[in-house]
Design a protein around this motif. Structure first.
Motif, short mmCIF file in Angstrom:
data_model
loop_
_atom_site.label_atom_id
_atom_site.label_comp_id
_atom_site.label_asym_id
_atom_site.label_seq_id
_atom_site.Cartn_x
_atom_site.Cartn_y
_atom_site.Cartn_z
N GLU A 113 0.76 -1.27 0.03
CA GLU A 113 0.07 0.06 0.07
C GLU A 113 0.87 1.33 0.00
N GLU A 114 1.88 1.24 0.92
CA GLU A 114 3.05 2.37 0.85
C GLU A 114 3.66 2.56 -0.51
N ASN A 121 1.06 4.32 -2.83
CA ASN A 121 1.00 5.81 -2.45
C ASN A 121 2.07 6.46 -2.89
N LYS A 122 3.22 5.97 -2.54
CA LYS A 122 4.64 6.81 -2.99
C LYS A 122 4.81 6.44 -4.32
N TYR A 133 9.42 -1.74 -0.46
CA TYR A 133 8.79 -3.09 -0.91
C TYR A 133 9.54 -3.84 -1.26
#
Length: 113
Positions: free
Chosen positions: A34-35, A38-39, A45
């Protein structure tokens, strides 16, 4: 594959604890994905998945887990897929993560860990 002598003294309880630890590490993939979405950057990851894959390689080397639990190969394959094919959706990632967790739990339950 030759097993190292010190691994013979590791109890089933320790292996069970490690499987629970792996479940938690596997679940952590979701917020990291998810991060990354978003980024718009997969660096953290992929770094996490690289570390998990290195850890799994060591686990296989020390215990030969795939020899005694062939379903563990499915788990390894899911982690490799998540690392090397970045074209999947968040929904697909979530599905694969929960499939991997189910595999770990099934193996753990089967062995009474």
């Amino acid at each position: 594959m030759e097993k190292l002598a010190f691994t013979e003294n590791i109890s089933d309880k320790n292996i069970g604890s490690y499987f629970k630890y792996l479940v938690n590490k596997t679940y952590k993939i979701l917020p990291l994905k998810e991060e990354a979405i978003n980024k718009k950057s997969n660096d953290s990851y992929f770094l996490y998945l690289d570390g998990l894959m290195a850890e799994l390689s060591g686990f296989q080397f020390l215990f030969g887990i795939i020899d005694s639990e062939p379903k563990m190969m499915d788990y390894f394959n899911i982690i490799a897929y998540l690392r090397w094919d970045d074209k999947y959706t968040h929904r697909e990632c979530k599905s694969e993560v929960f499939k991997a967790i189910r595999i770990l739990n099934d193996i753990s339950n089967k062995n009474g860990w």
